[in-house]
Design an enzyme around this catalytic site. Structure first.
Site, PDB file in Angstrom:
ATOM      1  CG  HIS A 122      -0.278  -0.170   2.519  1.00 53.81           C
ATOM      2  ND1 HIS A 122       0.198  -1.387   2.952  1.00 53.81           N
ATOM      3  CD2 HIS A 122       0.008   0.718   3.494  1.00 53.81           C
ATOM      4  CE1 HIS A 122       0.745  -1.245   4.146  1.00 53.81           C
ATOM      5  NE2 HIS A 122       0.652   0.042   4.496  1.00 53.81           N
ATOM      6  CG  LEU A 123       1.614   5.348  -2.526  1.00 50.96           C
ATOM      7  CD1 LEU A 123       2.186   5.244  -3.927  1.00 50.96           C
ATOM      8  CD2 LEU A 123       0.669   6.528  -2.451  1.00 50.96           C
TER       9      LEU A 123
END
Length: 163
Positions: A122-123
């Protein structure tokens, strides 16, 4: 001595005590049909946008693929493209709604790099303001949050309805 209560932190601290494997929090949230409770702002074809439940700052967003995958280099072209398109969209939204002085955008890969959830890439997008770092986290391990997560959700959700 003054006391600043931050009871919401206990839930974060105690999550490490839970030895029972409840599965991936991203996958669990995506499988349910309660986006507000799960803080999911947007579901795309390959990725989704979610508020961080334990944010560094108000407006702390995360973008993750719908598919459970832990390695950035194993994302498909479609997932990578949507991840970056949503990153740009989120940056625009945060600039419009929160008017930050700057933004941190990044991916923590592996526990040593700070990944709290290693098996679902995830960013992070974190709005920052000049002066948002103060003595509280250093001295008392307490972060002052000016807005509740559901208030943040309600402020940002309107932008994703337009998409």
């Amino acid at each position: 001595m003054k006391i600043l209560w931050a009871p919401w932190r206990m839930k974060y601290i105690r999550r490490f005590e839970d030895k029972e494997d409840n599965g991936c929090i991203f996958c669990r949230g995506i499988q349910q049909n309660n986006d507000r409770e799960n803080l999911i702002l947007y579901r795309g074809k390959h990725c989704f946008v979610i508020l961080n439940k334990y944010p560094y700052n108000s407006g702390h967003l995360m973008i993750a693929p719908l598919r459970h995958i832990g390695e950035l280099e194993k994302l498909s072209e479609e997932e990578l493209n949507e991840l970056m398109r949503l990153t740009v969209l989120c940056v625009k939204i945060l600039k419009k709604e929160y008017r930050p002085s700057g933004l941190n955008v990044g991916v923590n890969i592996g526990r040593a790099a700070g990944a709290g959830i290693e098996d679902h890439i995830h960013l992070h997008i974190v709005p920052r303001w000049v002066g948002d770092t103060n003595f509280m986290p250093i001295i008392s391990e307490t972060k002052i949050m000016p807005e509740l997560p559901l208030e943040t959700y309600d402020r940002l959700k309107k932008y994703f309805r337009e998409k």
